[in-house]
Design an enzyme around this catalytic site. Structure first.
Site, PDB file in Angstrom:
ATOM      1  N   LYS A  59      -8.983  36.289 -63.369  1.00 16.71           N
ATOM      2  CA  LYS A  59      -9.506  35.333 -62.396  1.00 16.71           C
ATOM      3  C   LYS A  59     -10.188  36.011 -61.201  1.00 16.71           C
ATOM      4  O   LYS A  59     -10.924  35.350 -60.464  1.00 16.71           O
ATOM      5  CB  LYS A  59      -8.381  34.427 -61.888  1.00 16.71           C
ATOM      6  CG  LYS A  59      -7.700  33.594 -62.968  1.00 16.71           C
ATOM      7  CD  LYS A  59      -8.611  32.514 -63.506  1.00 16.71           C
ATOM      8  CE  LYS A  59      -7.851  31.541 -64.394  1.00 16.71           C
ATOM      9  NZ  LYS A  59      -8.680  30.436 -64.864  1.00 16.71           N
ATOM     10  N   ASP A  60      -9.961  37.307 -61.012  1.00 19.50           N
ATOM     11  CA  ASP A  60     -10.652  38.013 -59.931  1.00 19.50           C
ATOM     12  C   ASP A  60     -12.168  37.882 -60.089  1.00 19.50           C
ATOM     13  O   ASP A  60     -12.902  37.752 -59.106  1.00 19.50           O
ATOM     14  CB  ASP A  60     -10.296  39.503 -59.941  1.00 19.50           C
ATOM     15  CG  ASP A  60      -8.868  39.779 -59.507  1.00 19.50           C
ATOM     16  OD1 ASP A  60      -8.153  38.822 -59.146  1.00 19.50           O
ATOM     17  OD2 ASP A  60      -8.470  40.956 -59.540  1.00 19.50           O
TER      18      ASP A  60
END
Length: 453
Positions: free
Chosen positions: A44-45
């Site tokens: 998700k970064d």
């Protein structure tokens, strides 16, 4: 000198690792894209920073603003890294089924965490979708991310994750397998890979309680399929805009138990300490093994780190409480080993019925053995107690001996489950286990049912 100007520049270029033991029965090369190597320890970064940068570019996110998002934890971590580096405040709205570790980590990186109930409709004002939107409306100079419908989510994986996978496999990838939540990862990667080679197959991993698989196969959004589930990070009770079903060749569903068990197996057998959705992904891949041929190159993506599930999937007590540990339960002592150290709750013949009622309520139990100076002489069952109360409202002030039932049978610790099951029936709701040295423990119908795998 080679160094990153800030932590955001270390996102991406995560390793591809060959799986060996868990995939022994698969006639193909299976590679794991391990996203826990990102600085926020999850895939998700990538999309968190992309969404921030796109919002900055078009003016939705202004200097000194507040970022607001409903998250299962990992997107919140990515947003937190972006917020720290770029100087924004962050409010994360999270559901109460998410692990405590995720909540603690978000607070550790400066996010304000708002916890909402899981088991409510998306449109319910208490849901984390609704609370996120409300906070965005109430907070001055704020930006509501909405990762589900924010197409920068998909774009991040089209621009980054897909090209990385293509390059790392030298274009030899034939199948991509990944858990589906917001849909950004599967849709972005699928779009890139299918532009390179339309024959690449894209498989989504879904969970029971989610609508994706049936909707993909029938076009029907079936609300009857929606119910609470334990698996984190995949499945939805909505249809996010980021899920492009036209790019997905098929779905397979994985149970909560299998997801949890295979999360642990990845750590024990492959040395890859990853999260709950990774367990679902590898079990789903194994369910699809007939789809693969010897020359195929199958890539499965592991979303996040096992450190966020230490209190859940990696905790024996948590697993045991949910019946997820495959322990052999054959004897009476196996049924009670997790609570055999607790004292047996009893009542005495001359105590009042009100005392028994108090203990049933206090300990949240349904059966209590009755004793006198000679030992076990009777039993109290909440169903019989309720029936007696209906017939006589003054029963609470009567002695227990006047309403008690027959004493429970007493068995030895090595008595088989089959024998115990025969003793528990409509006329007898429990048995007592003799542990020696004057100690006894109780086994109820609930204990028998809980032991069924």
């Amino acid at each position: 000198m080679k160094y990153a100007k800030n932590i955001l520049e270390t996102i991406g270029n995560t390793p591809m690792v060959k799986l060996n033991k868990l995939t022994e029965d698969i006639d193909a090369l299976v590679l794991a894209k391990v996203e826990t190597f990102n600085p926020g320890n999850s895939v998700k970064d990538r999309m968190a920073v992309k969404m921030i940068e796109d919002a900055e570019a078009d003016g939705r996110l202004k200097p000194g603003g507040t970022i607001i998002e409903g998250t299962s934890g990992n997107t919140g971590m990515g947003l937190a890294l972006g917020a720290i580096v770029k100087g924004y405040k962050l409010i994360c709205v999270i559901s109460d089924k998410q692990s405590k570790e995720k909540m603690d980590i978000l607070r550790a990186v400066g996010a304000r965490v708002v916890v909402c109930p899981t088991d409510v409709e998306p449109t319910d004002p208490r849901s984390y979708y609704s609370v996120s939107k409300r906070l965005a409306e109430e907070t001055p100079n704020s930006w509501y991310v909405n990762q589900y419908d924010n197409m920068s989510n998909t774009a991040a994986h089209y621009e980054q994750t897909g090209p990385e996978i293509w390059e790392q496999t030298e274009g030899k990838i034939t199948h991509f397998v990944v858990g589906v939540g917001t849909g950004g990862t599967i849709s972005g990667v699928a779009k890139f890979l299918k532009e390179k080679n339309p024959n690449i197959k894209i498989w989504g991993i879904d969970t029971y309680g989610s609508v994706f698989k049936k909707y993909h196969e029938t076009g029907v959004f079936d609300e009857n399929e929606i119910y609470s589930y334990i698996t984190e990070g995949i499945g939805e009770d909505i249809l996010p805009k980021n899920v492009d079903f036209s790019l997905i060749d098929g779905f397979t569903k994985v149970t909560d138990k299998d997801a949890a068990v295979y999360t642990r197996r990845l750590a024990l057998e492959e040395g890859i300490f990853v999260g709950n959705s990774a367990g679902a992904a590898i079990k789903g891949l194994l369910q699809l093994k007939d789809e693969f041929k010897p020359d195929d190159v199958v890539v499965v993506l592991f979303h996040d780190s096992g450190s966020r599930y230490v209190g859940k999937m990696f905790n024996d007590d948590w697993m045991r409480e949910r019946g997820f540990l495959d322990e052999e339960i054959t004897k009476a002592e196996d049924l009670i080993k997790d609570h055999s150290d607790k004292p047996l709750v009893i009542v005495r013949t001359e105590e009042l019925v009100s005392h028994a009622i108090d203990r049933l309520r206090k300990y949240k139990i349904s059966q209590i053995p009755v004793i006198d100076t000679n030992g076990f002489v009777g039993s109290i069952d909440e169903t019989d107690l309720f029936r007696s109360y209906v017939e006589d409202k003054d029963i609470a002030d009567k002695p227990i001996r006047e309403i008690m039932g027959k004493p429970y049978p007493v068995v030895k610790a090595n008595t088989s489950i089959e024998e115990i099951s025969k003793l528990i029936n409509k006329d007898n709701q429990a048995v007592l286990v003799d542990l020696g040295n004057g100690k006894h423990h109780i086994i109820t119908k609930h204990d028998i049912i809980s032991s069924i795998k």
